[in-house]
Motif scaffolding. Structure first.
Motif, PDB file in Angstrom:
ATOM      1  N   THR A  41      -6.732  -4.139 -14.369  1.00  0.00           N
ATOM      2  CA  THR A  41      -7.718  -3.454 -15.385  1.00  0.00           C
ATOM      3  C   THR A  41      -7.434  -2.090 -15.812  1.00  0.00           C
ATOM      4  N   ASN A  42      -6.822  -1.067 -15.122  1.00  0.00           N
ATOM      5  CA  ASN A  42      -6.683   0.039 -15.536  1.00  0.00           C
ATOM      6  C   ASN A  42      -5.246   0.359 -15.774  1.00  0.00           C
ATOM      7  N   PRO A  43      -4.485   0.096 -17.062  1.00  0.00           N
ATOM      8  CA  PRO A  43      -3.237   0.078 -17.464  1.00  0.00           C
ATOM      9  C   PRO A  43      -2.628   1.553 -17.473  1.00  0.00           C
ATOM     10  N   THR A  44      -3.429   2.841 -17.583  1.00  0.00           N
ATOM     11  CA  THR A  44      -3.078   3.982 -17.689  1.00  0.00           C
ATOM     12  C   THR A  44      -2.232   4.446 -16.270  1.00  0.00           C
ATOM     13  N   LEU A  45      -2.613   3.732 -15.246  1.00  0.00           N
ATOM     14  CA  LEU A  45      -1.820   4.303 -13.797  1.00  0.00           C
ATOM     15  C   LEU A  45      -0.681   3.611 -13.685  1.00  0.00           C
ATOM     16  N   PHE A  46      -0.061   2.616 -14.638  1.00  0.00           N
ATOM     17  CA  PHE A  46       1.151   1.823 -14.386  1.00  0.00           C
ATOM     18  C   PHE A  46       2.201   1.966 -15.634  1.00  0.00           C
ATOM     19  N   ARG A  47       2.030   3.354 -15.833  1.00  0.00           N
ATOM     20  CA  ARG A  47       3.224   3.702 -16.827  1.00  0.00           C
ATOM     21  C   ARG A  47       4.684   3.877 -16.043  1.00  0.00           C
ATOM     22  N   ASP A  48       5.632   3.324 -16.873  1.00  0.00           N
ATOM     23  CA  ASP A  48       6.988   3.348 -16.433  1.00  0.00           C
ATOM     24  C   ASP A  48       7.278   2.256 -15.458  1.00  0.00           C
ATOM     25  N   ILE A  49       6.215   1.458 -15.127  1.00  0.00           N
ATOM     26  CA  ILE A  49       6.583   0.152 -14.151  1.00  0.00           C
ATOM     27  C   ILE A  49       6.762  -0.880 -15.094  1.00  0.00           C
ATOM     28  N   THR A  50       7.859  -1.597 -14.919  1.00  0.00           N
ATOM     29  CA  THR A  50       8.201  -2.613 -15.761  1.00  0.00           C
ATOM     30  C   THR A  50       8.279  -3.901 -14.839  1.00  0.00           C
ATOM     31  N   SER A  51       8.390  -3.954 -13.520  1.00  0.00           N
ATOM     32  CA  SER A  51       8.442  -5.109 -12.705  1.00  0.00           C
ATOM     33  C   SER A  51       6.938  -5.700 -12.207  1.00  0.00           C
ATOM     34  N   MET A  52       6.803  -6.907 -12.313  1.00  0.00           N
ATOM     35  CA  MET A  52       5.301  -7.647 -12.175  1.00  0.00           C
ATOM     36  C   MET A  52       5.219  -7.443 -10.573  1.00  0.00           C
ATOM     37  N   ASP A  53       6.367  -7.448  -9.666  1.00  0.00           N
ATOM     38  CA  ASP A  53       6.033  -7.349  -8.249  1.00  0.00           C
ATOM     39  C   ASP A  53       5.554  -5.820  -7.929  1.00  0.00           C
ATOM     40  N   GLU A  54       6.176  -4.916  -8.574  1.00  0.00           N
ATOM     41  CA  GLU A  54       5.755  -3.506  -8.230  1.00  0.00           C
ATOM     42  C   GLU A  54       4.193  -3.164  -8.796  1.00  0.00           C
ATOM     43  N   ALA A  55       4.063  -4.067  -9.873  1.00  0.00           N
ATOM     44  CA  ALA A  55       2.810  -3.533 -10.432  1.00  0.00           C
ATOM     45  C   ALA A  55       1.516  -4.213  -9.320  1.00  0.00           C
ATOM     46  N   GLN A  56       1.763  -5.308  -9.081  1.00  0.00           N
ATOM     47  CA  GLN A  56       0.941  -6.193  -8.304  1.00  0.00           C
ATOM     48  C   GLN A  56       0.683  -5.381  -7.110  1.00  0.00           C
ATOM     49  N   ARG A  57       1.730  -4.939  -6.198  1.00  0.00           N
ATOM     50  CA  ARG A  57       1.707  -4.192  -5.040  1.00  0.00           C
ATOM     51  C   ARG A  57       0.965  -2.887  -5.060  1.00  0.00           C
ATOM     52  N   LEU A  58       1.405  -2.213  -6.358  1.00  0.00           N
ATOM     53  CA  LEU A  58       0.679  -0.831  -6.448  1.00  0.00           C
ATOM     54  C   LEU A  58      -0.855  -1.277  -6.652  1.00  0.00           C
ATOM     55  N   TRP A  59      -1.401  -2.203  -7.590  1.00  0.00           N
ATOM     56  CA  TRP A  59      -2.761  -2.279  -7.508  1.00  0.00           C
ATOM     57  C   TRP A  59      -3.348  -2.906  -6.382  1.00  0.00           C
ATOM     58  N   ASP A  60      -2.618  -3.708  -5.499  1.00  0.00           N
ATOM     59  CA  ASP A  60      -3.266  -4.010  -4.302  1.00  0.00           C
ATOM     60  C   ASP A  60      -3.401  -2.800  -3.349  1.00  0.00           C
ATOM     61  N   LYS A  61      -2.506  -1.982  -3.460  1.00  0.00           N
ATOM     62  CA  LYS A  61      -2.809  -0.507  -2.854  1.00  0.00           C
ATOM     63  C   LYS A  61      -4.053   0.232  -3.108  1.00  0.00           C
ATOM     64  N   ILE A  62      -3.858   0.275  -4.457  1.00  0.00           N
ATOM     65  CA  ILE A  62      -4.981   0.833  -4.942  1.00  0.00           C
ATOM     66  C   ILE A  62      -6.413   0.392  -4.735  1.00  0.00           C
ATOM     67  N   GLN A  63      -6.579  -0.959  -4.522  1.00  0.00           N
ATOM     68  CA  GLN A  63      -7.596  -1.596  -4.383  1.00  0.00           C
ATOM     69  C   GLN A  63      -8.273  -1.199  -2.718  1.00  0.00           C
TER      70      GLN A  63
END
Length: 503
Positions: free
Chosen positions: A443-465
């Motif tokens: 829900t916060n796309p501003t923190l995911f700039r320059d990330i194009t992989s779905m796996d990396e985006a999900q792992r980063l979002w889980d870490k943030i949570q």
């Protein structure tokens, strides 16, 4: 010239005009400059047909009886006498002017061929459009934008934002309230904008009946105005003084301050105020200087104000209808301005020079004959360079400058490939990328700039949570301890120090 001869001449001229229109309609130029020039020539020929037809109709009506007298003279007299009389007049004219060149009526309405002239042919389109308009493809609203910025209490917008919402006159967007819209400066601004859009439509659509379109706008506006259906210009409820009727059951109108109050208690407390007393004194002074009662003059003031509101609303309504009728040119203008903002000054000057060079370059007859052959062939583009606005490959140096040879793939966008770093960075703020991130639960796309992989985006979002959960400390579960000197510390630290004998 005799009446019958003049009629014959006009009939011949009408046939040549029709042939000139047919010759131009038969062709379909591919460049927008040539198409607009052809349409303007056809429009001029059609206007001339209307003028000549009107003159011919007046000759056939024969209001003064000249044509009937000439027919009677030819019928009763000897026709050979009339013939030789006209022949002698022609010979006398040529004897007085022996070197006068006869006009070739066949060449009068023929289409000009570039090969027939020694230099480039100056056309109508070359003089009626500015360089920013690019032969009617884009708007040039820079002058109107400057007038908009000079309005009082207006919101500051960039030129690109102005192109997006220049027909939005709501106070929430432009910042100009309804009262401020009745000023002469705002009236001049909307008049200038409406005149430009109308003139632009006449220049880009010469074969359409623009007057009929504008009349339909006026009829629609009049019907909506009578029904009080114009947004933002609904008639305000008229209120009278405290002596007469009011807008509400308990509302009170103060004729000295020209203000309405919701109930009588608020109105009574207002009467003891300093502003009311001062307004009452000024009202008494004006009443002494003038014998006209303010209650009688108020309807005239309202009617004059309503007429001015109608004039401003009519121009705003026309601007909205004209902009919607030219939505294609408007969207192309936004894209062109955004494209130019990413170019350097040298690139813009080079592009303008290329446009002027292409428009001024003379084309020979052989070039015109070879156009059909070139159209059948594919454009020579071995490097697969992107095409420009003219349908031709852009220069290779511009291709290298913007890095369009570098391809960036985004797995989040469905493995879509973006050419160039600028397009790749821009797509992170576009709707497609943001929507796909929301589909992944982010829900916060501003923190995911320059990330194009779905796996990396999900792992980063889980870490943030997880970090958010760890940062949320339950204040009720922390026990604070205090030593003899009054130092406060957590329970664990307190017992550790106590075991060490430091307390």
């Amino acid at each position: 010239m005799f009446i019958l001869e003049e009629q014959r001449h006009i009939h011949e001229d009408l046939e040549r005009l029709e042939q000139g229109v047919a010759d131009r309609v038969r062709e379909e130029p591919k460049h927008i400059r040539d198409r607009l020039n052809r349409d303007h020539e056809i429009s001029q020929l059609l206007d001339q047909i209307q003028t000549q037809s009107s003159n011919l109709l007046n000759l056939y009506k024969d209001d003064i009886g000249s044509r009937a007298a000439e027919l009677q003279q030819l019928g009763n007299g000897d026709p050979f006498d009339t013939f030789y009389k006209q022949l002698s007049e022609i010979r006398e004219h040529h004897a007085r002017y022996p070197n006068e060149q006869a006009e070739n009526s066949e060449q009068r309405y023929r289409q000009k061929v570039p090969g027939d002239a020694s230099g480039p042919i100056a056309t109508t389109v070359d003089t009626i459009f500015s360089g920013e308009e690019a032969f009617g493809r884009f708007f040039d609203l820079n002058t109107c934008y400057e007038s908009y910025l000079n309005l009082p209490n207006v919101k500051r917008h960039t030129y690109l934002q102005y192109l997006e919402h220049f027909d939005n006159f709501a106070p929430a967007y432009c910042g100009v309230k309804r009262v401020d819209k009745l000023t002469d400066q705002y009236f001049a601004y909307v008049g200038e904008l409406a005149q430009y859009l109308e003139d632009f439509m006449r220049r880009t659509r010469p074969l359409e009946n623009i007057d009929k379109v504008l009349n339909s706008f006026d009829v629609e506006f009049s019907s909506l105005w009578e029904k009080d259906g114009i947004d933002g210009w609904q008639a305000e409820p008229q209120v009278n003084g405290a002596e007469g009727g009011v807008s509400g059951a308990e509302a009170k109108w103060c004729k000295h301050c020209e203000k309405e109050f919701k109930n009588e208690n608020v109105y009574d407390s207002h009467l003891t105020g300093r502003k009311h007393k001062k307004a009452e004194e000024l009202w008494q002074q004006r009443r002494q200087n003038s014998d006209i009662d303010s209650s009688k003059s108020r309807p005239n003031v309202l009617s004059a104000t309503r007429l001015k509101e109608r004039a401003v609303a009519e121009r705003e309504f026309r601007i909205k209808r004209l902009s919607s009728a030219m939505s294609t040119e408007r969207s192309d203008t936004r894209v062109n301005v955004e494209r130019k903002q990413g170019m350097t000054k040298r690139e813009r000057e080079q592009e303008l020079e290329n446009i002027l060079t292409m428009s001024d370059a003379p084309r020979t007859v052989e070039d015109g004959e070879g156009d059909d052959d070139d159209d059948d062939e594919k454009i020579y583009n071995p490097l697969k360079v992107p095409l420009g606005w003219d349908g031709k490959p852009i220069p290779f140096w511009l291709y290298r400058l913007h890095g369009l040879g570098n391809e960036f793939e985004c797995e989040i966008c469905g493995n879509y490939v973006y050419k160039g770093r600028r397009a790749f960075e821009k797509h992170f703020n576009e709707a497609r990328h943001i929507y796909n991130l929301k589909c992944l639960g982010i829900t916060n796309p501003t923190l995911f700039r320059d990330i194009t992989s779905m796996d990396e985006a999900q792992r980063l979002w889980d870490k943030i949570q997880r970090e958010k959960k760890q940062s949320k400390l339950d204040e009720g579960s922390i026990v604070q301890m205090e030593d003899g000197e009054g130092n406060v510390m957590p329970e664990k630290v307190y017992y550790d120090l106590q075991k060490q004998g430091l307390l």
